[in-house]
Design a protein around this motif. Structure first.
Motif: not given
Length: 478
Positions: A30-43
């Motif tokens: 499956k082609k998967i998209l994850m949308i997150e309003q915050g940032k990456k963990v390291e940021d």
């Protein structure tokens, strides 16, 4: 970038993470998209350590938003189960859909994944069965139930590292992630989900924004967590997604010396006490106990600031903190628990000039507010430095406050010192849950191909069960 996917996951919390992880392990194409309003963990970082106070980060709070949700900044406790348990005592309603044994198997499987990514192999709460049994019997004398659930403690800083590894795993295996991106709306046609409308997170509070990007998907999964409960309630109303009135847990973060909690901390690490005491017989419980921990703050929509607690693996205080929560149920004619909780939080924040309030227990019993000078001479030194001394009873309400105080006095009968007048109450601590989304046994909502998992929709509570819900849905969708 593509605008058509097999699967769109809204939210990069534990439920969404483990959904994507399990699909990868199952060999899904499956082609998967994850949308997150915050940032990456390291940021993600909270500046309060440097500033000494919450500065209300814009556009969104780093503690509650970003990859792994609040998980990367929580104390990181994974609630497990005792082999002899015939019930699932914590974690929400997942077992009502899967059954007890299936849920246990899922916990075991998911726990192994956490171990693979660096979780501490030590399990708290399994070494002192006789001692725990004595506490349980003593509590029962006062109509208090103790649920002794084993926990695996990640620690705030270790949780950060663990979820960073999971993030990299998903990226390396082709999961596309869009950070700092808000899902403004769902695209629904003839009661079938078609995709989502998004906008940059910097416009999260701009209700006049119209330049949305439309992204299409064959299936959409809502995994927004408690932070997204208000958003999810709005989506349910807008698109007529079946839901039923839920609850809101309102209370305080309670801080007291480790010495009073020494046995509890040693034998269980986290004790879960529950009672329904007179005069209201509402459900009151302890939650998220942090031995030698620190009281924290987190910011929700429209700058609502709430109390919470962290515990680290390496950094220690001399205080234990835990939540004391009262469950509030509303039916007729008012059935908006989230709105009620927001109102309590807003009033409390106004009294604290935008911050959480802190008050000595003794001052509450004596009918007076707490002043800064009182805290300076108090034997319990606050670990949350930005909290404002004041009177929490102005905002919490008589019924909530009565439940909390009766609970404290009752626990003091078998935990000496629990009602010490120098102990501190931080207000408010509120656990928002959406009106519970109605789902079938495949976690599908009343909108075809739209699924709901995790805490936000009322299915689970806590890191472990949210993660398990993602694993199970992956097996359904594969």
């Amino acid at each position: 970038m593509n605008n058509k996917y097999d699967l769109i996951i809204i939210g990069a919390g534990p439920s969404g993470i483990f959904l994507a992880y399990e699909l990868i392990k199952l060999g899904s194409k499956k082609k998967i998209l994850m949308i997150e309003q915050g940032k990456k963990v390291e940021d993600r970082f909270c500046p309060i350590e440097k500033t000494g106070k919450c500065i209300k980060c814009k556009p969104l709070c780093h503690i509650t938003n970003g990859f792994s949700g609040a998980g990367a900044f929580s104390d990181g406790k994974l609630s497990l189960y005792n082999p002899e348990d015939t019930e699932i005592h914590v974690g929400g309603n997942l077992h009502e859909y899967l059954g007890i044994e299936k849920t246990k198997e899922l916990i075991d499987y998911t726990d192994k994944i956490y171990l693979e990514f660096g979780a501490d192999p030590k399990i708290e709460g399994i070494e002192f069965k006789d001692e725990v049994a004595k506490i349980k019997e003593e509590a029962k004398k006062y109509d208090v139930t103790l649920y002794d659930v084993p926990v695996r403690h990640l620690g705030t800083e270790k949780a950060h590292e663990l979820y960073k590894k999971l993030q990299h795993f998903l990226e390396e295996h082709g999961v596309e992630m869009r950070f700092s991106t808000v899902v403004a709306d769902l695209i629904v046609t003839n009661n079938v989900i078609k995709g989502v409308k998004t906008k940059p997170a910097k416009y999260v509070e701009d209700e006049t924004f119209t330049d949305f990007e439309e992204i299409y998907g064959d299936s959409v999964v809502i995994g927004v967590g408690r932070k997204g409960a208000n958003w999810l309630s709005d989506m349910c109303a807008r698109h007529k997604i079946d839901s039923r009135s839920g609850i809101v847990d309102i209370g305080v973060r309670y801080e007291l010396p480790d010495k009073f909690m020494a046995d509890i901390n040693k034998y269980m690490y986290e004790a879960k006490f529950v009672a329904r005491l007179a005069p209201y017989h509402d459900k009151v419980r302890t939650f998220c106990q942090n031995p030698s921990g620190f009281v924290s703050t987190e910011v929700y929509d429209k700058n609502i600031t709430l109390a919470n607690g962290h515990s680290y693996k390496d950094r220690k205080s001399t205080n234990t903190n835990l939540a004391l929560l009262v469950s509030h149920n509303f039916t007729y004619p008012f059935n908006q628990p989230i709105e009620y909780g927001r109102n309590v939080a807003e009033n409390s924040n106004k009294l604290g000039n935008g911050n959480v309030l802190v008050q000595r227990l003794g001052d509450i019993f004596n009918g007076k507010r707490t002043w800064d000078k009182d805290l300076k001479t108090n034997s319990v030194v606050p670990t949350q430095k930005s909290a404002v001394a004041g009177d929490i009873t102005y905002a919490l309400g008589y019924r909530t406050m009565t439940n909390i105080l009766e609970f404290i006095k009752t626990l003091d009968k078998f935990i000496p010192g629990f009602a010490d007048p120098d102990n501190l109450l931080y207000s408010p601590e509120i656990k928002f849950y959406s009106n519970q989304v109605v789902i079938d046994n495949n976690f599908e909502t009343s909108i075809k191909n739209l699924y709901s998992i995790g805490d936000g929709g009322g299915l689970t509570r806590g890191l472990m069960m949210a993660s398990c819900s993602g694993v199970h849905l992956a097996r359904i969708l594969n």
